[in-house]
Every structure is written in C-alpha cells, then in structure tokens.
Design an enzyme around this catalytic site. Structure first.
Site, PDB file in Angstrom:
ATOM      1  N   HIS A 904      66.934  44.745  -7.039  1.00 12.33           N
ATOM      2  CA  HIS A 904      66.985  43.302  -6.803  1.00 12.33           C
ATOM      3  C   HIS A 904      65.805  42.914  -5.924  1.00 12.33           C
ATOM      4  O   HIS A 904      65.764  43.267  -4.746  1.00 12.33           O
ATOM      5  CB  HIS A 904      68.310  42.922  -6.134  1.00 12.33           C
ATOM      6  CG  HIS A 904      69.490  43.143  -7.026  1.00 12.33           C
ATOM      7  ND1 HIS A 904      70.698  43.622  -6.576  1.00 12.33           N
ATOM      8  CD2 HIS A 904      69.625  42.952  -8.364  1.00 12.33           C
ATOM      9  CE1 HIS A 904      71.527  43.717  -7.606  1.00 12.33           C
ATOM     10  NE2 HIS A 904      70.903  43.308  -8.701  1.00 12.33           N
ATOM     11  N   GLU A 907      65.895  41.615  -2.279  1.00 11.14           N
ATOM     12  CA  GLU A 907      66.477  42.450  -1.236  1.00 11.14           C
ATOM     13  C   GLU A 907      65.401  43.348  -0.632  1.00 11.14           C
ATOM     14  O   GLU A 907      65.403  44.571  -0.783  1.00 11.14           O
ATOM     15  CB  GLU A 907      67.645  43.251  -1.815  1.00 11.14           C
ATOM     16  CG  GLU A 907      68.769  42.335  -2.297  1.00 11.14           C
ATOM     17  CD  GLU A 907      69.784  43.030  -3.197  1.00 11.14           C
ATOM     18  OE1 GLU A 907      69.711  44.253  -3.360  1.00 11.14           O
ATOM     19  OE2 GLU A 907      70.666  42.325  -3.723  1.00 11.14           O
ATOM     20  N   HIS A1001      70.276  48.718  -1.535  1.00 13.12           N
ATOM     21  CA  HIS A1001      70.338  47.270  -1.766  1.00 13.12           C
ATOM     22  C   HIS A1001      70.317  46.518  -0.452  1.00 13.12           C
ATOM     23  O   HIS A1001      70.406  47.117   0.611  1.00 13.12           O
ATOM     24  CB  HIS A1001      71.635  46.902  -2.506  1.00 13.12           C
ATOM     25  CG  HIS A1001      71.609  47.200  -3.970  1.00 13.12           C
ATOM     26  ND1 HIS A1001      71.580  46.227  -4.921  1.00 13.12           N
ATOM     27  CD2 HIS A1001      71.586  48.379  -4.636  1.00 13.12           C
ATOM     28  CE1 HIS A1001      71.551  46.773  -6.123  1.00 13.12           C
ATOM     29  NE2 HIS A1001      71.561  48.091  -5.981  1.00 13.12           N
ATOM     30  N   GLU A1086      74.190  49.107   1.124  1.00 14.15           N
ATOM     31  CA  GLU A1086      73.859  47.709   1.352  1.00 14.15           C
ATOM     32  C   GLU A1086      73.422  47.507   2.793  1.00 14.15           C
ATOM     33  O   GLU A1086      74.148  47.861   3.719  1.00 14.15           O
ATOM     34  CB  GLU A1086      75.101  46.823   1.102  1.00 14.15           C
ATOM     35  CG  GLU A1086      75.677  46.933  -0.295  1.00 14.15           C
ATOM     36  CD  GLU A1086      75.065  45.932  -1.253  1.00 14.15           C
ATOM     37  OE1 GLU A1086      74.138  45.208  -0.852  1.00 14.15           O
ATOM     38  OE2 GLU A1086      75.509  45.893  -2.421  1.00 14.15           O
TER      39      GLU A1086
HETATM   40 ZN   LIG Z   1      71.449  44.145  -4.705  1.00 14.11          ZN
END
Ligand SMILES: [Zn+2]
Length: 1225
Positions: A904, A907, A1001, A1086
C-alpha cells in the site's frame, strides 16, 4: 371477601382511623357504592381530610403489606358518584405526590392507569363534562404516565387521545386545566404511532397556538407544549405537516424571539426545545428546504455566534450547528471528474475481466501511459437524483447519513470467517513444478558451491566480485551487482559521484543489451560541478539533469562541507511574480553571494543518503505523469530530530469553530475568494500565475499528491487530493510543496475530500512539514506540524460510485493551521514521512556498496511493474564459513524468513520499518551476524513501486488493491504479487516454506505497532461457531513472535494484535500464505501513522527513528524465535513458548487477543462529530406501517391487535428513548 389485613409488620395499629375508614370503604365496594353514595362520599371525604392533615396517614395507606391502594382503586372503579370520584382522585393525588415515584409504580402495577382512562372516557360522555374531574384525572395521568410504558397504547386503544386533544382545544385559555392535559399529551406523543395519530387530530396546529413568543408568564405551559411538539415532530408525517403549515418560519421566529429576550438565560430549556423542533423538522428534505428559504442558516448562525462566549449555552450552539450542517446545501467537489487526474492505459486488460468491467476500458488500445484527457463519464461522481424529488411517501423518506457506519459495523461483525474448510490451512493443489522451476534462479544460494571464492583473505578479494558468480542473469533479473566494495572514506564522501554503483533501475529498452553498454551508460558521472549551484533539481522528460545557475561561486568544492547551493531563492524568482520579495532577492544573486544556500551535510548522519545517487536513481524511475522535478526533502534526506514529538492535545471547541467558519462561507459568500491557485486538471498551467497574494503549490514530483488548491480566504486554502490512478477514490496520502508564504502568519489548510469516517488526526496526530530553509541551516528533517487540527464530515457530496459501492453522502475535511518561520522558504507537507521508490533504490545501492565481506547479499529484479519500474528482490544471509561441504550444507539449510512491505503506497511507515530491518541485517553487530548465520532472508521491500511513484494511497496502476489479489494474482495486472506468490510456492514445493512470513503495513486508524496473524482456534472462538473445536489441534507457535516483540519493542502492543481470519481478508498476503503455502507464522505487521498509547513511547507521535527501531527489533525477535525453534522436540517448543508467553496453552480459549477491528479512542469533552446529521428515526417506517395496520385492525378485529402492537411499541420504546446516535469514536 376477606377483611383486608390492616395490620402491618411496621406496627401500624389496626385500629388507626385510616385503617378503619379503609375497612369501611372496602365493605362498600361493589354494590354498596351504588346503593349508598352518601356513605361512600362521607368515608372518602374523611379519608381525604385525614391524609391532608396527618402526615402519617398516607404512609399507613401505602405501607408495605397493606392493601390500601387496591381498596381505593376498586372503590374508584365501582362508584358512579362524582363527588366520591373526586374525593378518591384527590386522595390518590395526595398519595402519589410523595414517594419519589415508587408509589406511582405501585399505582401502575395495580392497574391504576386503566381505571383513570376509563373514568376519563365515561366522564367525557357526560354533558357538559365535569371540568374538575377531567383536571384531576389528567393531573394524575401526568404524574403516573412516565411510569407506565404502555400508557400510550392504552390511551390510544381506549380512545383517550382524542379526549385529551379536545379538552385542550376547548380550554386554550384555561391555564389550570391546560397544563396537566399538555403533560399527558407529552407522554402520549412519546409513542410514535400516537404521534402520527395525534398529528392527524390537529395536535401540531394546536401546539403552535400555545407555544408563544417570549413571555415571563406561563413558561411552564410553553415548555411542556414545546416538549410535546418535539416528540410529535419526530414523525416524518408530522414534520411534513408542520412544513406545509409554514411552521418552520414560525419556529425560527419563536427561537429568535426567545434568544433575544431571554437575556438572563433562564429559559434555555425552551430555546433548546425549539431547536429540537427544528432539528426534527429538518430531518426531511422538505423541511431543510423550508429552513433555508426562511433564512434559517443566517438566523441560527448569528444567534449561535452570540452564544459562543457563554459556555452554558453550548448545548444551543451545538444543536444549531447540527441543524446548519444538515441544511448546508450539498455540493459536488469542484472537479471535472473525481477520477484520477492521471490515467494509465492498461496494456493487458482482459476483455471481460473485473478491471475492464470496472473502468469500461476497451481492451488493448494504446500502449503508452498518458495523461487522461477525456474523463470516463461512467465512473464519475453523480449527484444523487433523489435529492430533487419531492417525497410524498413517508416510507421513502430515509436519510442515510449513518448507514455507512452501521454497515461498516455490521460487516465487521459478520466478517469473521466461519467456513471451517476455509479455516484449515490447506495447500491448494500446487502448480506443476515445471511452471515453478523458472523461479530456481532466485534461490541461487541453494545450489552455489563457492568454489572460486577466497575465504582466507576476504579483504583482498572483493566479496562482491566473487558474489558475481552466484547471480544468474535472467531476462528479468538485473545483471549481477558486482561492486568493488568501496572503502569507508569514499562511502562517507556523499558528494562524490558513484560511477561504480549501478542503479537498480534500468530502461526497459536496455534489457536485452549487453552488459558493457549498460555499464558505460551508468558509469557516466553525473554532470554536476559543485562550484556551480543547481537552480533547482529538475528532470526533463528526455533527460534528467541538475540545472545549473550560471553564477560561479568561489568557495565550495565537492568535498567541502557544507556544500553551497543557491537553489531556493532562485527558485522563488523563477516561480514568483515580479515585485514580490523573491523577485528582489533574485536580482541580488546576479553577482553576489547573498543568495547562496547551503546543502545540508548529512553524510555523517545519513550514511545511506547520497544526493547524486538519488538524482541518478530518479532518472530511472518511471512515473505516469513523467515527473521532471525532485522534491527537496527526498533530495536532501531526513535526519530525525533528537527530541520526541508529543501527541497533540485536542482543545475544546476547535471542531466547532472550524465548522462555524465553514458555515460562514454560506452566510457571507462575498468574503470568499474562491480562487483556484493550483490545478492538475488544467494541463497548460498546473501552477496558476501568482500575484504575490497567494501561496504557490506544487505536487509534480515522485510520490506527490495534491490535485487542486483553492484560496478561500486570504490565509485559508481548500485542498483536493488526487484519486489513485485508474480509480476514483482511495486517496488519503498527500505530499505537496508550498512557497510564497508570509512569515509569522497563520494559514489554514483544509483537505476537503477525505474519505474515511474517522482519522487519527482527531486523536493527536499532526501532519508533517519539511522546510528547505531549515534543511540548509543544518536541520534537514520532517517535523510534526499544525494546530487546530480536526477531522469532520463536510458538505461535499459523493456518490456511492465514489465510495466503491458503499453508501455515504459526504466527504470529510481534515483541517490544520500552521505558520512559517522563514522568508523565501519552500516547505513541504505530507501525510506521513515520505519514502520514495527512488529512495529505496538509493538505499539498496548504498547498502550493497557498504556490504561487509562476510555478508551474502544478492539483489535481483523480481519483475517489472506495469509502469516499467523494476521490483527489487533481496537475499541476505551470512557467507558460508568456508567452501567445505559441511559449511556449504549449513549455509543451504538455513530456514527462510520471507519479508515484504509497501504493497500500500500510502503506508510509508512500512518502508521506514523495512529500512530498519535492512540496516540491521546488513549491520556489523554480533546479533546481526548471528541472525544472518541462522536464516536466509528473502525480501521484497516494495511490492507496489508504481503506486509509490505516482502518489497513490492504496492501489497499483490497475486501480486495484494489490493486497486483495493474492488468491488469484494475474501475471499481467499484478506482476509483483504473482511472482512473489510464485516464489513462495516454489519454496513450498521444495519443502522449504519459510519459517516466518511478514508483510509490513501502516495503520491509519490505530495507535502502536501490532500484528495480525492467523489462528484457526481463535477465529472459531470469536465467531462462536458451535463446531466441535475442542479437538482441533493447533499449537501456539503463531503467538511467539508477536509476544517476543511486545517484550522487546517499545512501540509494539500485544493487546492490539489479532489472530482472527476475516473473510474480507481472504485474499491478503497473510491469509493466503497461511492457508495455501502452509506458513503458520504468517503475519501482517501494522505500524501506526500516529503514535503510541502504551509503553515507553506513550503520548508521543511516531517518528522514523522509532519506525526503524521497530524494524531492527523485528530482527532481534527472529533471533529469539530461532532459539526456540532450534529444538526439534515439538513439546519442548510448546513449553518454551508457554514459558515465554507466560501462559498455559489452554489460555487461548479463555483469553484470546481482543478482536478489535475499529479504532478505540477515548472520548473528548467536545464530542468528535463525524455525522453532520443525527438520524434516529429509521424505525419510523415500520411504525407508520404499524400505525396504519393498527387503524385497520382495530376496526376489523380489535381483540387481536393490542398485544401485537404493544409488543412492537415496547420494542420501540427504548429505541425512542435513546438519544440520537452519534459515534463515540
Ligand atoms: Zn496496508
């Protein structure tokens, strides 16, 4: 009938006068009351007198264990004598006045309300009705009504509603009678079916006869009737009736009158009630229109402004704000299309594939990436047609503002995977080995024998050169990075051109060419003479170069530190209009050193940063818009500040004042400049000519994202972000440049097309700013910036197309204010610390160059992206100790760790964590060496280079989220995913599946760093499937790594981890690698974009230092994991993990990690308001249907209805009572 037990446990004497009278009364009940009315009159009169004069009497009557209330009620039921009835009503009134509602409860429980209603109905049949009796009954009903949840139903079924209404109609001047009747009406109206029925009987018009302009008299009457009106207007039918009766302007006039005259604020309840009426009326479109027509915006805006200074009037201001936001006309974003300003023509769209369908693009067609000149109408935002339709049916009237949140909430709960078959890690029938065999070349370490390598004197023989032999060039792989290991001196000499460092990036056309040609091309030193300063860093479409300014500067030499440039001021001259400050300075630098600017000397602090190399890397980066500039922050680099930056404290009233400033645009449109100062949709002039009165904006550089800037007021700008390429939404990432600022002035920036319904900007997060002036003064860094930050729903409408099918009408505004400290500065703002694709390539190149001889590092190109950028793939491990077969065997048998990041593009924190991991792995510490000897690391550091380059937030050039393609990646559309998955399939096929897979992420809605993993047991536990899950075998291996991380990494929070497999995530890397490749330790890690609320960094925003530390700690955790998995005995492993985790294995079922999907933030004094509209009348559709059903049913079959109805209503009762639902987060 037995004699009532008059004696009580409390020692009330059975021969007290009250008891005696009650006993006498009881004897009379039934026929006696009718036969001897005189006696009944006497007894009740005496009892009343006793109660009125002796305090203990009422206690005696009501004391526990006595049947006083029953006796009184049964005599009331049996008598027809008016004086007796009045006596008893007075007795009840006396009794019920005391006791704090407990006695009213007893009264209701003994069926008292039904008796009262019956008396009311029969009294109403008399002519003329006894006024005093009516008054008494209503007084009593007003007292006990709130205690009887079914009073509304009973009243309607007995026909009492109309009795009360008629009584009010006939007695408008009779204040004494009116008050109790209105109080009862208020109770009746709380029931929605009653409200509709009362509306049909003229209750609305009636209330408007009573609600009056400001007066010191009869305020309690006005208050009750306003309350009743609020309840009545909750019904949309009634709201429509009120609008059609022109009562909206009446309400506004009344409110204004009370606002003006209630100077001591003694009657704010009435004022609040009037606003509540307006709030309910404006729940329907007709009402909103009438409100606007009646100048409601201006009236409420002005009155609220006058209330702002008085804190106790906050409820009025907040209610006004809510109404104004609801009635604020919805606008489309000021864009020709919401589809991305850039368009990439896909070469490989399958004619019937999902991408083709979604974007209606003809298959084939143009092969060149190109700017979009013709927006595709079909994907564009459409203003909702229904807004223009008159609604006549109540049932079609249904505002949907909150639906998205509800839907989201619901889908989260429904999202847990419940299909046991899908939960079992199952290897999907593997692809034939013939197909996977081509990936052998990415695992050269498994066949290399190091025969030509000199292990004895690694310093004399360049290890990198030896490493050359282990690389098998392939059509898609880069030629070997056979680098002469640079000495420490020339590495730190950041300014020296690095001809020996081949960039990762190659032209597509060069792929077939022979190696020497390429070498030549890359050996050309950058045409840069540091005795001349670059005007600005720029790229031409055909050739990139650093533009030179003609004026020679005497002092600087390449090695000199700091280097001198004169970039900034000259740049201002180039872009600024004549007469501005910049202009005059531009004149100065013709022959003087006045404008000489310095390049920060970051070589010591940023050993992996190299300005020349960066420019060189940018040359090879391909962007859809063909960027020709380099942003200064990426060029200079970022040295994190030594201090930590606290989470911003949220101040009370900020949100409200921002919303009021927005509303003011409508009230005073003449004060709004509405001047477009930057616009990507105008190809000829993306930067609008500046007259010195506006800021200049720019986003045309790698990872830049800003589509349009509109000057609203002198120091306020609306900003619009660009959708992800080939998409019409997904934007969130921003990165843009600002110049032409005034020093010390506070500017307000509003990003007006945010999509998510919540943001960490409401919970302490600030945006990032980079000042070039600061950088050249020796502080090249991104700092958190901005005050008055908040995030709220605005008045820009979006269609469901714009949300990817989700319902939801509004965009959100993220607003912040900031000032600038330097004249002639160029500043950059971004969502999070930028990390470009070119930065990655530069870092990798530097890592390669600085590689120590004992490190085995190989850089391959996994594949090319759609946009023509190469996807780097790294192999890192330790060189074997020698080329003895034992050492080679140990080397080849090291378990694999597979890491990836940045699927992504928005990010960027994931890249900083990855940078920390890579630097640790390439480091010289003993830990790093041990780790390298333990594992072979396979790393794809950037899964979505195209998205990163083009400033996307979520998607690749196909407009798709690549982390939803893992189940069935398309080699043409999702090459990086397809090939990464193939690598893993190859490993699984050769029985070498990685020990750990982790995809890095960033998380925008939660704090801390945490992991998502996959656990069969925890998923079953959370989903409450009743399947026999007890016999499912699953060890706790998946928990070990996050547990270790929570112990050693300060930013990491175990409490935020989840190991539930969600359906919506079934095609993510984590779930597919777990299920198909069979990797038990398959994770998403994350990292917050905001900060931490636990651990050492609690209360601080996260910075690159903390993110990089996280990446390093991840490596340390892998080392600890190694110690545990090194044991082959499975039970030992379990025990060890249990020790480490500090729990017993069975704990999984009793204490799994919380399944927290949504953000969990504390509430503020000023409620964070995302929903401009409170919408609590969703249930009315059903109710109105029930009402009409009831009216039919009562005529046809009265006996059946009450139960059915009362159930429906009692269900709804609580729903009605609850206040408008506003998100608590
Ligand atoms: Zn992500």
């Amino acid at each position: 009938m037995n004699k009532p037990k008059m004696a009580s446990e409390k020692g009330v004497p059975s021969n007290s006068r009250a008891q005696i009278l009650l006993a006498q009364l009881e004897k009379l009940t039934g026929d006696g009351m009718v036969r001897d009315p005189e006696m009944a009159r006497q007894i009740t009169s005496k009892l009343l007198h006793l109660i009125q004069t002796q305090e203990k009497t009422s206690k005696e009557v009501m004391s526990k264990g006595t049947s006083g209330m029953e006796v009184i009620l049964s005599s009331l039921e049996s008598t027809r004598d008016i004086p007796t009835i009045l006596n008893i009503l007075c007795i009840l009134s006396e009794l019920l006045t005391l006791g704090k509602g407990r006695r009213a409860g007893v009264f209701v429980s003994k069926g008292g309300t039904a008796v009262l209603l019956r008396i009311l109905i029969s009294a109403n049949k008399e002519f003329p009705p006894n006024e005093e009796l009516m008054l008494q009954v209503h007084s009593l009903l007003a007292k006990v009504g709130p205690k009887d949840r079914k009073l509304g139903v009973k009243a309607r079924l007995t026909g009492a509603l109309n009795v009360t209404i008629n009584l009010i109609k006939k007695n408008l001047q009779n204040v004494k009678l009116l008050l109790p009747c209105l109080q009862v009406l208020r109770v009746y109206s709380a029931n929605m079916v009653n409200a509709i029925s009362l509306g049909n009987s003229g209750a609305i018009e009636l209330m408007f006869k009573i609600v009056a302009p400001y007066s010191k008299k009869n305020t309690s009457l006005i208050k009750v009737s306003v309350d009743a009106l609020v309840a009545l207007l909750k019904s949309k039918t009634n709201a429509r009736r009120a609008v059609e009766g022109s009562y909206v302007s009446t309400l506004l006039a009344l409110y204004l009158d009370w606002h003006r005259n209630d100077t001591w604020h003694r009657h704010t309840v009435i004022r609040k009630g009037l606003l509540a009426c307006l709030r309910n009326v404006t729940n329907i479109k007709l009402g909103r229109r009438a409100f606007t027509k009646a100048d409601g915006m201006r009236i409420l805006y002005n009155s609220s402004s006058e209330c702002l200074s008085v804190r106790t009037l906050d409820p009025l201001v907040n209610a006004s704000s809510l109404i104004m936001r609801k009635c604020f006309p919805k606008n489309r974003l000021p864009l020709p299309t919401i589809k991305s300003a850039f368009h990439y023509q896909l070469e490989h769209v399958l004619a019937s594939g999902p991408v083709a369908q979604r974007y209606s693009q003809p298959p084939g067609g143009r092969t060149q990436a190109q700017l979009c000149s013709e927006p595709l109408k079909k994907v564009d935002d459409v203003v909702d047609d229904s807004d223009d339709n008159e609604d006549t049916e109540a049932d079609t009237e249904n505002d949907t503002e909150n639906e998205e949140d509800e839907k989201e909430c619901r889908s989260l709960n429904d999202d847990i995977e419940k299909d046991i078959n899908k939960l079992h890690p199952q290897k999907i029938p593997s692809r034939p080995y013939e197909e996977l065999r081509v990936y052998e070349k990415f695992f050269v370490e498994l066949s290399e024998d190091f025969q030509g390598y000199n292990f004895e004197s690694p310093t004399t023989s360049s290890p990198a050169q030896s490493a050359q032999s282990i690389v098998v060039p392939t059509p898609q792989a880069l030629p070997p990075n056979h680098i002469t290991a640079p000495t420490a001196q020339n590495v730190s000499n950041a300014s020296a051109p690095a001809p020996t460092i081949p960039p990762l990036q190659l032209e597509t056309s060069q792929f077939g060419k022979d190696f020497n040609t390429k070498e030549e091309a890359h050996n050309q030193p950058v045409e840069q003479d540091w005795s001349q300063a670059p005007e600005y860093v720029s790229l031409n479409a055909d050739e990139m170069r650093v533009k030179q300014k003609g004026s020679p500067i005497s002092a600087p030499k390449p090695t000199q530190s700091p280097l001198l440039l004169e970039g900034i001021a000259i740049r201002c001259l180039a872009a600024g209009g004549g007469g501005s400050d910049c202009g005059s300075e531009g004149g100065e630098d013709e022959g003087s050193e006045g404008a000489v600017l310095e390049v920060p000397d970051t070589a010591q602090l940023l050993p992996l940063h190299d300005l020349d190399l960066y420019v060189e890397m940018v040359k090879g980066t391909k962007s859809v818009p063909h960027y020709t500039e380099v942003a200064y922050p990426d060029y200079f680099g970022h040295v994190p500040p030594t201090y930590r930056e606290s989470l911003l404290e949220r101040l009370y009233g900020v949100q409200r004042s921002k919303i009021f400033q927005d509303i003011e645009r409508l009230i005073h449109p003449n004060n709004i400049m509405d001047k477009v100062v930057y616009d990507l949709d105008m190809p000829s002039c993306p930067v609008i000519e500046s007259d010195g009165e506006s800021l200049r904006f720019n986003s045309k550089f790698e990872s830049g994202n800003l589509r349009k800037a509109i000057q609203i007021r002198k120091y306020e700008y609306d900003l619009i972000l660009n959708s992800d390429i080939n998409s019409n939404h997904h934007h969130q990432w921003f990165y843009f440049e600002v110049s032409g600022m005034r020093v010390g002035t506070m500017y307000r920036f509003n990003i007006i097309n945010c999509e998510k319904s919540n943001s960490q900007f409401n919970y302490g997060m600030q945006a990032l700013m980079y000042s070039v002036q600061e950088a050249i003064s020796g502080r090249p860094r991104w700092v958190r910036t901005g005050t008055d930050i908040c995030y709220y729903k605005n008045n820009f409408a979006r269609s469901s197309i714009a949300t990817g099918g989700q319902k939801g009408k509004s965009y959100y505004t993220m607003t912040f204010s900031t000032s600038f400290s330097h004249k002639d500065d160029v500043c950059y703002f971004s969502y999070h610390y930028p990390y470009t694709y070119s930065s990655l390539k530069m870092h990798l190149s530097k890592l390669e160059a600085m590689r120590a001889p004992e490190i085995y590092l190989r850089q391959d190109v996994l594949c090319e992206t759609l946009g023509g950028n190469s996807c780097p793939f790294l192999t890192i491990t330790a060189m074997p100790e020698s080329n003895s077969s034992d050492h080679i065997c140990q080397f080849r048998n090291r378990p694999f760790i597979f890491l990836s990041a940045r699927v992504h593009p928005g990010e960027t924190n994931a890249s900083w964590v990855m940078k920390g991991t890579l630097e640790f792995l390439m480091g010289t510490s003993l830990l790093a060496a041990t780790l390298r000897e333990a594992y072979i690391f396979k790393i794809v550091p950037m899964l979505n280079p195209d998205g990163v380059v083009n400033g996307n937030h979520r998607c690749s050039l196909s407009g798709e989220d690549l982390n939803r393609q893992w189940q069935n990646p398309n080699p043409e559309l999702h090459p990086t995913i397809y090939h990464t998955k193939s690598l893993l399939q190859y490993l699984a096929h050769t029985q070498r599946a990685p020990l750990v897979f982790c995809d890095y992420h960033g998380h925008s809605r939660k704090k801390n760093v945490f992991m998502y993993g996959c656990s069969l047991k925890e998923t079953i536990w959370q989903s409450n499937i009743s399947a026999a899950s007890s016999d499912l075998q699953e060890d706790l291996a998946y928990r070990a790594l996050p547990k270790i991380l929570s112990q050693i990494a300060p930013a990491f929070s175990m409490a935020s981890c989840s190991f539930v497999v969600e359906r919506s995530k079934e095609s993510t890397a984590r779930v597919v690698v777990w299920r198909e490749i069979g990797v038990q330790r398959s994770y998403t890690m994350e990292s917050t974009v905001c900060g931490c609320d636990q651990g050492k960094y609690k209360g601080f925003q996260i910075g690159t230092r903390e993110l990089e530390e996280m990446g390093a700690q991840f490596c340390v955790a892998l080392l600890r994991l190694k110690r545990m998995t090194g044991l082959h005995n499975h039970q030992h492993l379990l025990d060890l993990e249990s020790d480490l985790i500090g729990t017993q294995p069975k704990v999984v079922s009793s204490c799994p990690t919380t399944y927290v999907m949504d953000e969990d933030e504390p509430s503020f004094l000023e409620a964070v308001d995302y929903s401009a509209e409170s919408n609590d009348d969703d249930t009315e559709v059903d109710l109105e249907a029930a009402a009409s059903a009831a009216s039919i049913a009562t005529t046809e079959d009265g006996g059946e209805v009450p139960d059915r109805l009362s159930d429906a209503e009692s269900n709804n009762h609580d729903a009605w009572k609850s206040e408008p639902v506003t998100s608590s987060q």
